[in-house]
Each structure stands twice: as C-alpha cells, then as structure tokens.
Design an enzyme around this catalytic site. Structure first.
Site, short mmCIF file in Angstrom:
data_model
loop_
_atom_site.label_atom_id
_atom_site.label_comp_id
_atom_site.label_asym_id
_atom_site.label_seq_id
_atom_site.Cartn_x
_atom_site.Cartn_y
_atom_site.Cartn_z
CG ASP A 1 8.96 -3.88 -0.76
OD1 ASP A 1 9.03 -3.11 -1.75
OD2 ASP A 1 7.89 -4.38 -0.38
CG HIS B 1 5.90 -7.60 -2.57
ND1 HIS B 1 6.41 -6.79 -1.58
CD2 HIS B 1 6.40 -8.84 -2.36
CE1 HIS B 1 7.17 -7.52 -0.78
NE2 HIS B 1 7.20 -8.75 -1.23
CG ASP C 1 5.93 -2.66 -2.76
OD1 ASP C 1 5.91 -2.06 -1.67
OD2 ASP C 1 6.00 -3.90 -2.87
CG HIS D 1 -0.21 -6.64 -1.69
ND1 HIS D 1 0.23 -7.01 -2.95
CD2 HIS D 1 0.90 -6.45 -0.94
CE1 HIS D 1 1.56 -7.04 -2.94
NE2 HIS D 1 1.99 -6.69 -1.74
ZN LIG Z 1 6.04 -4.78 -1.08
#
Ligand SMILES: [Zn+2]
Length: 343
Positions: A250, A165, A163, A126
């Site tokens: 996740d 996200h 991931d 991120h």
């Molecule tokens: Zn994540």
C-alpha cells in the site's frame, strides 16, 4: 529450487463484501504470477490451520473465543474496519498457519528452501493481543516469530515491516522483547497513529523497536535511502537468525488508501536489500507474509517484483534523487538509534 510460496483457495472464503481487503486481491496476484511464469520456478507450499495454542502465543483466550463466536454466529464487525463472515475465524487460523508452515519449511534443512512468500489473508500486523482492527484478525507475523522462538529457540529474529501503515500490533507484542527486532517504515502521520521515532521498546526490549516514519510522497529512492542508512547497519550489528517481512504493497503510488510513491520495481529492490542482510547473517532465511495493498494491479505487479528478487531475476533500478525531507528524517532517527546501535 530455493524459493517457495504459500497459497490456498480457501483464503478467498474470508468474504469481506465491498471492502478494500477483498478476495480479489489474491485472485489478481495469483493470475499475475502465472502470467509472469514464476509459479513453476517455485515450490508450492500448502498451509495448515494454526492451532489454538499457537494463536495463544500472541492473543488472549477471550479474544480468540470472541472471534470464533462472532464468526460462527454468521459474522459481524470486529471493529468498524474489520468485517467477519461465517468462515472468517477458520480462514484467519489458516492465514496464521500459512506463515507458521512457511517458517517450518525454511527451517527444515532437507528442503533447501531459503525464502517463502506466504500469500495469505486476512492480514495481521494491526492485531494486538486482545483486539482485531485495520482489516486484521490474528497477527500472523507475530505468531510466526513466537513459533520460531519456541520451536527453534531462535533469539534474534528481525521483522521488517514495509507496509505503508505502522504495525502497531506487532510492535506491541514485542515492545519489551529483545529477541525480536521490529523495524517498520510507514507513512506518518497516518493510520493507526503509532510509530514515531521515539517508540524504541521498553525494559529488556529497549532499543529493539526501530521506527522509520516517512513523509507522504516518499518514493523508491527515499525508501532505499532510509533502508540503507538505518536498517542495513542495525541488522548487521543485530545479526538475525531469521528474517520475517510484513509485506504490504500500500506504499505503491497507485494505492487508494495512502499517499506514497513507491513503484512495483521498488518493492523488488527492497527485497534485494533484505536478501543481502539475510545472506550475510542467516544463510538467506526469509519468510514474507502479505499484509495490505489495495490497488489490485499494483499489488499483483509488486508481488511479481518481489518474486523476481527472490529468484534473482532482477532488472536494475534507477538512481533517483532523495528528497530533503527523507534525508532530514533519517538524521533524526539515527540520532535516536545511536543510543543503541553504531549508526
Ligand atoms: Zn497497510
């Protein structure tokens, strides 16, 4: 021995307090790996800190200095989700350096190492050029990709980011760069809000960003369908010289921060597929970097499953039905990607 892992106890020193991205995550992973008897089958690689010059491949000097200052003054909040302690700056350098070291070990032919999983923290995907967020300080995988370009003149690097996200930071770094193909599966809509199918790169990088946003509830079968129908044909055409993986766990069904239904075995099956891509195009060269994953038991078992794949100790998965939502989404993605690839 063709598989290795990067680990150092200093990764536990990035103290985030009562936070989902805690040192306990790595403690659980390491004890599960030992219990499963896989650590002795692999080479242990010790990380070294990334240099400031290497961090600057991706991040601005002002951002780097800001992280250093806040950390050395005792810590603080880099953003509302991303705490720093007094050691965090140095450990973030060691995290990026661990992924860099893994690429050097794989590129060094005399090692005979094909795959290395860098069990590092803090995570990175991120982090953008001038901002840390989402538990991430420096973008470890992006820095390693730049290292491969600069040190080894690699000009076809595939980054697979599974991931849950979207890796907004990694996408941003390579959005106009045709030498790095960024492929991401992620829950959508979800944090950080980016990663829709029409985000495909720009300028010379047009067509080298491939986003696969998936509906909440997607399971192993849905992910495998998307990977087989989008990633596999595009990777075959791209012919990567090196494969990097942003491995968050996740998307696991037990994760507290997301709503996907992937199992630990599922992550091993994703790795099987990526291994096959790498075997066909680049003699199997893969470096995997740990990203998110916040149920300790789930991430430990998922990590073992990925190592089982790397060590070819795989049990077979079940053939489940693929949900209609995933099939329809994959058709939408293929329509967009047909502008660039034969899929
Ligand atoms: Zn994540």
């Amino acid at each position: 021995m063709d598989t290795g892992f990067v680990y150092h106890d200093d990764y536990l020193k990035h103290d985030t307090g009562a936070h989902p991205e805690s040192a306990e995550r790595l403690v659980h992973i390491m004890s599960e790996l030992k219990e499963a008897g896989v650590t002795e089958k692999m080479k242990k690689v010790l990380p070294v800190k990334a240099s400031k010059e290497q961090i600057a491949y991706v991040h601005t000097d002002a951002y780097m200095k800001g992280v250093e200052r806040m950390s050395k003054e005792g810590g603080g909040l880099l953003d509302p989700d991303t705490p720093l302690c007094s050691d965090s700056y140095e450990i973030a350098l060691l995290s990026a350096g661990g992924v860099i070291k893994a690429t050097d070990e794989v590129m060094n032919d005399s090692n005979n190492l094909k795959h290395i999983f860098a069990l590092v923290r803090p995570p990175g995907h991120h982090a953008t050029w001038n901002r840390g967020r989402g538990f991430c300080i420096f973008n470890n995988i992006a820095i390693a990709a730049e290292h491969l370009k600069r040190r080894y003149c690699a000009n076809r690097i595939l980054i697979v980011d599974w991931d849950v996200h979207h890796g907004n930071g990694t996408q941003e770094v390579f959005f106009d760069d045709p030498s790095v193909l960024y492929f991401s599966t992620h829950q959508y809509p979800h944090y950080p809000g980016t990663g829709w199918i029409d985000e495909v790169g720009k300028g010379e990088g047009d067509g080298f960003t491939v986003n696969v946003p998936l509906p909440a509830g997607t399971d192993d079968a849905g992910y495998l369908y998307a990977l087989n129908n989008v990633l596999v044909p595009i990777a075959k055409e791209f012919e990567p010289e090196f494969v990097l993986v942003s491995a968050g766990f996740d998307a696991h069904v037990a994760d507290p921060l997301a709503s996907m239904n992937v199992t630990a075995l599922g992550f091993g099956l994703f790795m099987d597929l990526i291994k096959e891509i790498a075997e066909k195009s680049c003699k199997g060269k893969i470096v995997i970097a740990l990203e998110g994953g916040y149920n300790r038991d789930a991430i430990a078992k998922s990590t073992v499953s990925v190592f089982n794949s790397l060590l070819s100790r795989r049990e077979k998965g079940r053939a489940d039905m693929v949900s209609r939502g995933v099939v329809e989404r994959v058709e939408e993605i293929k329509k967009v990607q047909r502008r660039y690839w034969s899929i």
